[in-house]
Design a protein around this motif. Structure first.
Motif, mmCIF file in Angstrom:
data_model
loop_
_atom_site.group_PDB
_atom_site.id
_atom_site.type_symbol
_atom_site.label_atom_id
_atom_site.label_comp_id
_atom_site.label_asym_id
_atom_site.label_seq_id
_atom_site.Cartn_x
_atom_site.Cartn_y
_atom_site.Cartn_z
ATOM 1 N N TYR A 58 -28.334 13.528 -6.518
ATOM 2 C CA TYR A 58 -29.704 13.108 -6.818
ATOM 3 C C TYR A 58 -30.531 14.280 -7.354
ATOM 4 O O TYR A 58 -31.298 14.130 -8.299
ATOM 5 N N THR A 59 -30.342 15.451 -6.763
ATOM 6 C CA THR A 59 -31.065 16.637 -7.226
ATOM 7 C C THR A 59 -30.724 16.950 -8.676
ATOM 8 O O THR A 59 -31.608 17.253 -9.485
ATOM 9 N N GLN A 60 -29.458 16.847 -9.025
ATOM 10 C CA GLN A 60 -29.050 17.100 -10.402
ATOM 11 C C GLN A 60 -29.623 16.045 -11.349
ATOM 12 O O GLN A 60 -30.066 16.366 -12.451
ATOM 13 N N LEU A 61 -29.633 14.795 -10.917
ATOM 14 C CA LEU A 61 -30.216 13.726 -11.732
ATOM 15 C C LEU A 61 -31.690 14.004 -11.998
ATOM 16 O O LEU A 61 -32.163 13.871 -13.129
ATOM 17 N N LYS A 62 -32.416 14.423 -10.972
ATOM 18 C CA LYS A 62 -33.834 14.744 -11.145
ATOM 19 C C LYS A 62 -34.024 15.904 -12.114
ATOM 20 O O LYS A 62 -34.895 15.847 -12.995
ATOM 21 N N LYS A 63 -33.212 16.938 -11.984
ATOM 22 C CA LYS A 63 -33.313 18.078 -12.903
ATOM 23 C C LYS A 63 -33.095 17.622 -14.342
ATOM 24 O O LYS A 63 -33.853 17.991 -15.249
ATOM 25 N N ASP A 64 -32.060 16.822 -14.547
ATOM 26 C CA ASP A 64 -31.761 16.321 -15.893
ATOM 27 C C ASP A 64 -32.909 15.466 -16.428
ATOM 28 O O ASP A 64 -33.280 15.573 -17.597
ATOM 29 N N PHE A 84 -36.114 15.566 -15.530
ATOM 30 C CA PHE A 84 -37.286 16.385 -15.809
ATOM 31 C C PHE A 84 -37.121 17.160 -17.120
ATOM 32 O O PHE A 84 -38.084 17.314 -17.881
ATOM 33 N N ARG A 85 -35.915 17.629 -17.385
ATOM 34 C CA ARG A 85 -35.665 18.304 -18.669
ATOM 35 C C ARG A 85 -35.866 17.319 -19.826
ATOM 36 O O ARG A 85 -36.428 17.664 -20.871
ATOM 37 N N PHE A 86 -35.393 16.098 -19.627
ATOM 38 C CA PHE A 86 -35.570 15.060 -20.635
ATOM 39 C C PHE A 86 -37.060 14.785 -20.854
ATOM 40 O O PHE A 86 -37.524 14.697 -22.008
ATOM 41 N N LEU A 87 -37.817 14.684 -19.773
ATOM 42 C CA LEU A 87 -39.265 14.436 -19.897
ATOM 43 C C LEU A 87 -39.959 15.565 -20.633
ATOM 44 O O LEU A 87 -40.862 15.315 -21.451
ATOM 45 N N GLU A 88 -39.568 16.794 -20.341
ATOM 46 C CA GLU A 88 -40.165 17.947 -21.034
ATOM 47 C C GLU A 88 -39.977 17.830 -22.541
ATOM 48 O O GLU A 88 -40.861 18.195 -23.316
ATOM 49 N N LYS A 145 -30.768 7.659 -24.492
ATOM 50 C CA LYS A 145 -30.969 8.534 -23.329
ATOM 51 C C LYS A 145 -31.817 7.827 -22.265
ATOM 52 O O LYS A 145 -31.548 7.957 -21.067
ATOM 53 N N LEU A 146 -32.816 7.106 -22.720
ATOM 54 C CA LEU A 146 -33.641 6.333 -21.778
ATOM 55 C C LEU A 146 -32.789 5.315 -21.025
ATOM 56 O O LEU A 146 -32.916 5.161 -19.801
ATOM 57 N N GLU A 147 -31.933 4.640 -21.755
ATOM 58 C CA GLU A 147 -31.054 3.653 -21.130
ATOM 59 C C GLU A 147 -30.105 4.322 -20.128
ATOM 60 O O GLU A 147 -29.837 3.783 -19.056
ATOM 61 N N HIS A 148 -29.619 5.498 -20.496
ATOM 62 C CA HIS A 148 -28.743 6.254 -19.584
ATOM 63 C C HIS A 148 -29.460 6.515 -18.259
ATOM 64 O O HIS A 148 -28.896 6.270 -17.181
ATOM 65 N N PHE A 149 -30.692 7.010 -18.333
ATOM 66 C CA PHE A 149 -31.428 7.296 -17.098
ATOM 67 C C PHE A 149 -31.742 6.016 -16.327
ATOM 68 O O PHE A 149 -31.660 5.983 -15.104
#
Length: 128
Positions: A113-119, A121-125, A51-55
């Motif tokens: 970009y907004t969707q990428l940020k949302k995804d 932030f969910r990953f970070l949570e 997942k990290l690599e994906h981001f």
């Protein structure tokens, strides 16, 4: 049907705003990449690392898109400047058409970009 006119001054103003927005995105991506670096040192789980690599890949792709958008803005600015130097009020319909197309491209990229940020932030949570 009412025809709308795009004046050079208004296009220039919009370009300035877009350039600021793109610069902000660049700064955010730097911050996001720092977060990724922190997470890489914390996790060894292969699923999390994938997942990290994906981001990381998404951020690299978005950085390239930002560069492309910045280049297009500069090209438009050059055309506007050239037309302004002629001191003619002639409307460059091709430039206006490209400007509207670019406006749509910016809106689309803004949504992506907004969707990428949302995804992200969910990953970070979940993993911070």
């Amino acid at each position: 049907m009412k025809t709308k006119i795009l004046y050079n001054e208004n296009m220039h103003f919009e370009h300035i705003n877009w350039k600021r927005e793109l610069a902000f995105w660049e700064d955010e991506l730097k911050s996001f990449n720092r977060r990724l670096s922190e997470l890489v040192s914390r996790w060894t789980d292969k699923d999390v690392l994938a997942k990290l690599e994906h981001f990381q890949n998404e951020f690299v792709l978005h950085e390239a898109v930002i560069e492309d958008l910045q280049e297009i803005i500069e090209e438009h600015e050059t055309r506007i400047a050239a037309q302004s130097k002629t001191n003619k009020d002639a409307l460059d319909t091709q430039l206006a058409k490209k400007h509207v197309e670019f406006r749509n491209k910016m809106e689309n990229q803004r949504n992506i970009y907004t969707q990428l940020k949302k995804d992200f932030f969910r990953f970070l949570e979940e993993y911070m």
